[in-house]
Scaffold this motif. Structure first.
Motif, mmCIF file in Angstrom:
data_model
loop_
_atom_site.group_PDB
_atom_site.id
_atom_site.type_symbol
_atom_site.label_atom_id
_atom_site.label_comp_id
_atom_site.label_asym_id
_atom_site.label_seq_id
_atom_site.Cartn_x
_atom_site.Cartn_y
_atom_site.Cartn_z
ATOM 1 N N SER A 1 0.214 4.051 5.762
ATOM 2 C CA SER A 1 -0.838 4.123 5.888
ATOM 3 C C SER A 1 -0.346 5.743 5.819
ATOM 4 O O SER A 1 -0.752 7.014 5.174
ATOM 5 N N ILE A 2 0.075 5.988 6.805
ATOM 6 C CA ILE A 2 1.268 7.422 7.120
ATOM 7 C C ILE A 2 2.422 8.129 6.560
ATOM 8 O O ILE A 2 2.539 9.337 6.300
ATOM 9 N N VAL A 3 3.466 7.084 6.889
ATOM 10 C CA VAL A 3 4.708 7.325 6.339
ATOM 11 C C VAL A 3 4.544 7.806 5.320
ATOM 12 O O VAL A 3 5.831 8.936 4.508
ATOM 13 N N PRO A 4 4.495 7.020 3.974
ATOM 14 C CA PRO A 4 4.610 7.431 2.968
ATOM 15 C C PRO A 4 4.347 8.984 2.170
ATOM 16 O O PRO A 4 4.414 9.347 1.102
ATOM 17 N N GLN A 5 3.140 8.815 2.495
ATOM 18 C CA GLN A 5 2.593 10.607 2.541
ATOM 19 C C GLN A 5 3.853 11.699 3.007
ATOM 20 O O GLN A 5 3.933 12.271 2.040
ATOM 21 N N THR A 6 4.290 11.121 4.196
ATOM 22 C CA THR A 6 4.778 12.651 4.486
ATOM 23 C C THR A 6 6.360 12.462 4.048
ATOM 24 O O THR A 6 6.665 13.701 3.637
ATOM 25 N N ARG A 7 6.761 11.512 3.346
ATOM 26 C CA ARG A 7 7.907 11.266 2.306
ATOM 27 C C ARG A 7 7.686 12.269 1.120
ATOM 28 O O ARG A 7 8.290 11.928 0.810
ATOM 29 N N GLN A 8 6.471 11.532 0.972
ATOM 30 C CA GLN A 8 6.385 12.283 -0.390
ATOM 31 C C GLN A 8 6.053 13.597 -0.484
ATOM 32 O O GLN A 8 5.975 14.701 -1.143
ATOM 33 N N LYS A 9 5.877 14.284 0.457
ATOM 34 C CA LYS A 9 5.553 15.960 0.892
ATOM 35 C C LYS A 9 6.408 16.532 1.710
ATOM 36 O O LYS A 9 6.786 17.559 1.062
ATOM 37 N N GLU A 10 7.115 16.006 2.470
ATOM 38 C CA GLU A 10 8.093 16.937 3.347
ATOM 39 C C GLU A 10 9.568 16.410 3.539
ATOM 40 O O GLU A 10 9.890 16.893 4.638
ATOM 41 N N TYR B 1 1.044 -1.316 0.049
ATOM 42 C CA TYR B 1 -0.243 0.084 0.163
ATOM 43 C C TYR B 1 0.827 1.688 -0.148
ATOM 44 O O TYR B 1 2.225 1.062 0.600
ATOM 45 N N GLN B 2 0.445 2.314 -0.518
ATOM 46 C CA GLN B 2 1.388 3.967 -1.156
ATOM 47 C C GLN B 2 2.866 3.166 -1.331
ATOM 48 O O GLN B 2 3.498 4.377 -1.113
ATOM 49 N N LEU B 3 3.124 2.047 -1.721
ATOM 50 C CA LEU B 3 5.024 2.162 -1.782
ATOM 51 C C LEU B 3 5.998 1.964 -2.530
ATOM 52 O O LEU B 3 6.824 2.934 -2.739
ATOM 53 N N GLY B 4 4.260 3.181 -3.828
ATOM 54 C CA GLY B 4 5.253 3.994 -4.865
ATOM 55 C C GLY B 4 5.229 5.915 -5.386
ATOM 56 O O GLY B 4 5.236 6.260 -5.782
ATOM 57 N N ILE B 5 4.360 5.490 -3.514
ATOM 58 C CA ILE B 5 3.922 7.484 -3.902
ATOM 59 C C ILE B 5 5.072 8.397 -3.638
ATOM 60 O O ILE B 5 5.084 9.542 -3.873
ATOM 61 N N TYR B 6 5.883 7.523 -2.619
ATOM 62 C CA TYR B 6 7.698 8.705 -2.490
ATOM 63 C C TYR B 6 8.369 8.181 -3.338
ATOM 64 O O TYR B 6 8.528 7.312 -3.768
ATOM 65 N N PRO B 7 9.592 9.583 -3.275
ATOM 66 C CA PRO B 7 10.289 9.185 -3.733
ATOM 67 C C PRO B 7 11.877 8.390 -3.474
ATOM 68 O O PRO B 7 11.608 8.197 -2.632
ATOM 69 N N LEU B 8 12.776 7.939 -4.537
ATOM 70 C CA LEU B 8 13.180 6.362 -4.127
ATOM 71 C C LEU B 8 14.596 7.850 -3.914
ATOM 72 O O LEU B 8 14.766 9.173 -3.303
ATOM 73 N N VAL C 1 31.284 16.123 -10.438
ATOM 74 C CA VAL C 1 30.511 16.696 -9.487
ATOM 75 C C VAL C 1 30.026 15.628 -8.753
ATOM 76 O O VAL C 1 29.465 14.446 -9.128
ATOM 77 N N ARG C 2 29.621 15.880 -7.741
ATOM 78 C CA ARG C 2 28.518 14.640 -7.463
ATOM 79 C C ARG C 2 27.129 15.262 -6.917
ATOM 80 O O ARG C 2 27.643 16.711 -5.889
ATOM 81 N N MET C 3 25.983 14.717 -7.092
ATOM 82 C CA MET C 3 25.192 15.201 -6.836
ATOM 83 C C MET C 3 23.874 14.327 -5.958
ATOM 84 O O MET C 3 24.541 13.407 -5.934
ATOM 85 N N SER C 4 22.771 14.703 -5.916
ATOM 86 C CA SER C 4 21.917 13.818 -4.470
ATOM 87 C C SER C 4 21.226 12.802 -5.660
ATOM 88 O O SER C 4 21.169 12.925 -7.170
ATOM 89 N N LEU C 5 21.646 11.057 -5.249
ATOM 90 C CA LEU C 5 21.540 10.792 -6.879
ATOM 91 C C LEU C 5 19.844 10.584 -6.824
ATOM 92 O O LEU C 5 19.642 9.943 -8.217
ATOM 93 N N THR C 6 19.218 10.780 -6.140
ATOM 94 C CA THR C 6 17.631 10.841 -6.455
ATOM 95 C C THR C 6 17.585 11.732 -7.251
ATOM 96 O O THR C 6 16.236 11.648 -8.350
ATOM 97 N N ILE C 7 17.985 12.866 -7.395
ATOM 98 C CA ILE C 7 18.209 14.169 -9.091
ATOM 99 C C ILE C 7 18.453 13.631 -9.755
ATOM 100 O O ILE C 7 17.665 14.108 -11.273
ATOM 101 N N ALA D 1 14.183 13.982 -0.460
ATOM 102 C CA ALA D 1 13.658 13.545 -1.146
ATOM 103 C C ALA D 1 12.880 14.134 -1.978
ATOM 104 O O ALA D 1 13.207 13.418 -3.690
ATOM 105 N N ALA D 2 11.977 14.440 -1.084
ATOM 106 C CA ALA D 2 10.650 14.935 -2.311
ATOM 107 C C ALA D 2 11.098 16.192 -2.838
ATOM 108 O O ALA D 2 11.414 16.655 -3.913
ATOM 109 N N GLU D 3 12.350 17.086 -2.652
ATOM 110 C CA GLU D 3 12.894 18.918 -2.307
ATOM 111 C C GLU D 3 13.378 17.895 -4.244
ATOM 112 O O GLU D 3 13.604 19.003 -5.330
ATOM 113 N N ASP D 4 14.724 16.911 -4.172
ATOM 114 C CA ASP D 4 15.816 16.739 -5.436
ATOM 115 C C ASP D 4 14.519 15.943 -5.874
ATOM 116 O O ASP D 4 14.902 16.115 -7.332
ATOM 117 N N LYS D 5 13.439 15.151 -6.062
ATOM 118 C CA LYS D 5 12.639 14.362 -7.141
ATOM 119 C C LYS D 5 11.780 16.060 -7.901
ATOM 120 O O LYS D 5 12.393 16.399 -9.100
#
Length: 523
Positions: free
Chosen positions: A425-434, A28-35, A462-468, A437-441
């Protein structure tokens, strides 16, 4: 806390319902937050294999990558093709599935020797192990897949060894060892070597290790691993692999100094017990009278003790060892603990377990209502629905414990399921928005949109966030190569690598480990 009586009808209903909730919660919600963390690295390497149409040579932003062989990247590529997109869910899917499959394999294997009741308790305890439940089952990393491969290999030693099917034993074990080696490197060799020695020395059959079946298994391993590196050598020099894999293993064993070594000696076993909770609650049983005779009374249990003890020593004395490195050993610790719990007749346990369960249930019942009023959860959609479901779950557990007399350990397992549901239920949404990694995405998608259809390169080292990087490469469908020459286009670089003799425009400025990084356009 446990006994040898089969599950009652109420216990079966409760466990079945809990397993359904647990399986739902895993995905559930496994794919809503950034890598984040190491996830984008695995994704980047897999994407670059696809984009460069080369499945043999791992690269990261176009540079050769030697720290992990490519089997897990092949699995990710298969997942991307299965789901038809380079999504976060596809990146994490097989990691979670590996944990579920290992629990099923554990049940099937243990049932043969200990019966269905104990096998179910062991498999479910593994499935809800705390560290995996709330952390590693939420990310797309190598370790759960590696545990699936390695633990299955260690099971195969016992399964085929007890049947004296030595040709099958060594071929299967070394095929799985080769897969493990091509997933995570040299760490597979100690697992296999130690376990084979443990089994055949214990059985007083050491000579089997000197006979043709074992030699054939070694040739199978050498053929599979050597075959990959031969193919690799047709594209690149293989020498980088050996120096990197050897240095990594040496660093994990010795890096850190004497004080850190002493800290690790104390902390690592305690962390292991914490990470296998709720089975870790059974640890006091290891101090019961006649412990060794109880453990030796069943051959599989004693095999599990030996496999865990001798393999655990390698990581106990390796300063940089992490808990995830011994995920393949978790079943071999849980098996003897559950076995002892079903054999225990000490009067202390009913009293202790009753108090423990009541404390846990009271905490769940009291904590859940606070979720309605916590400001930090204001961004969570459907929060009231989740909190209401948790209250219903708490009420069911109270009823099952007080009225239906469900055994305390099973209530604890169901509490772990409630924790997982809350987390999913809760943590994926906070990772998605706050999160960062969300900023990097957001930044990676923005850079990809600005540079769509135009050249984009790295300048310098140059080395940067791999999420970016992941989201840039995913959207542009090409690696973020280092610039061979300075031409018109877009670049990402450090301050020192900004062009000196040509005009440029800074489009974005961001940072990585407090080092300023510039996204520029060059006419």
């Amino acid at each position: 806390m446990l006994d040898q009586h089969p599950f009652s009808k109420s216990e079966k209903y409760l466990l079945f319902g809990s397993l359904l909730v647990l399986l739902f919660s895993f995905f559930y919600q496994l794919g809503i937050y950034p890598l984040y963390l190491e996830e984008p690295r695995r994704g980047i390497i897999s994407l670059e294999m696809i984009f460069q149409n080369n499945y043999w040579v791992p690269t990261q932003t176009g540079d050769l990558y030697f720290r992990k062989p490519p089997v897990y990247n092949w699995l990710l590529i298969g997942s991307y093709k299965l789901f038809g997109e380079y999504s976060e869910f596809a990146t994490r899917f097989f990691s979670v599935l590996s944990h579920i499959l290992l629990s099923l394999i554990t049940f099937s294997f243990v049932k043969r020797y200990l019966g269905q009741y104990k096998a179910a308790l062991i498999a479910i305890s593994l499935l809800v192990s705390a560290d995996i439940l709330v952390y590693f089952s939420t990310i797309g990393e190598i370790d759960l897949f590696y545990a699936l491969i390695t633990t299955t290999s260690l099971f195969a030693v016992y399964f085929f060894g007890e049947q004296k099917r030595y040709w099958t034993l060594f071929v299967v074990v070394y095929v799985l060892t080769a897969v493990g080696f091509l997933t995570k490197g040299l760490t597979s060799l100690p697992f296999t070597a130690i376990t084979l020695l443990v089994y055949f020395i214990h059985k007083k059959q050491f000579k089997e290790l000197l006979k043709p079946p074992h030699i054939a298994g070694i040739f199978v391993f050498s053929g599979l691993v050597g075959g990959y590196f031969f193919i690799y050598s047709q594209y690149q020099d293989v020498s980088g692999w050996w120096s990197t894999l050897l240095s990594e293993s040496a660093d994990k064993a010795t890096k850190g100094g004497f004080v850190k070594f002493l800290n690790h000696l104390v902390a690592f076993p305690l962390e292991t017990i914490k990470n296998i909770m709720p089975a870790g609650l059974l640890l006091p049983l290891l101090f019961s009278k006649g412990l060794v005779s109880k453990l030796r009374s069943n051959p599989l249990v004693w095999y599990s003790v030996l496999v865990f003890a001798f393999n655990f020593l390698v990581y106990w004395f390796s300063i940089e060892a992490k808990s995830r490195y011994i995920y393949p050993l978790f079943p071999f610790l849980i098996i003897p603990l559950i076995y002892l719990a079903t054999k225990s007749k000490e009067l202390l346990w009913p009293k202790v377990s009753r108090v423990t369960i009541i404390i846990f249930l009271v905490l769940l019942t009291l904590i859940v209502p606070f979720g309605y009023f916590i400001d930090g959860l204001g961004s969570v959609d459907n929060l009231y629905a989740y909190m209401t479901i948790l209250l219903v779950m708490a009420a069911i557990l109270w009823y099952m414990y007080l009225v239906k007399k469900v055994r305390p350990f099973l209530i604890v397992i169901c509490l772990m399921v409630a924790i997982k549901f809350t987390f999913s239920s809760i943590v994926p949404q906070t990772r998605q928005k706050e999160t960062g990694a969300a900023e990097d995405k957001t930044l990676g998608l923005e850079i990809a949109e600005i540079t769509k259809g135009k050249p984009l390169h790295r300048l310098g080292d140059v080395r940067m966030s791999l999420t970016i990087v992941f989201y840039i490469e995913r959207e542009r469908k090409e690696p973020l190569y280092k610039a061979p020459v300075l031409e018109s286009g877009y670049y990402i670089c450090y301050t020192d690598d900004l062009p000196k003799n040509r005009p440029y425009t800074v489009l974005r400025e961001f940072a990585y480990w407090e080092e300023p990084i510039f996204f520029i356009s060059l006419d």
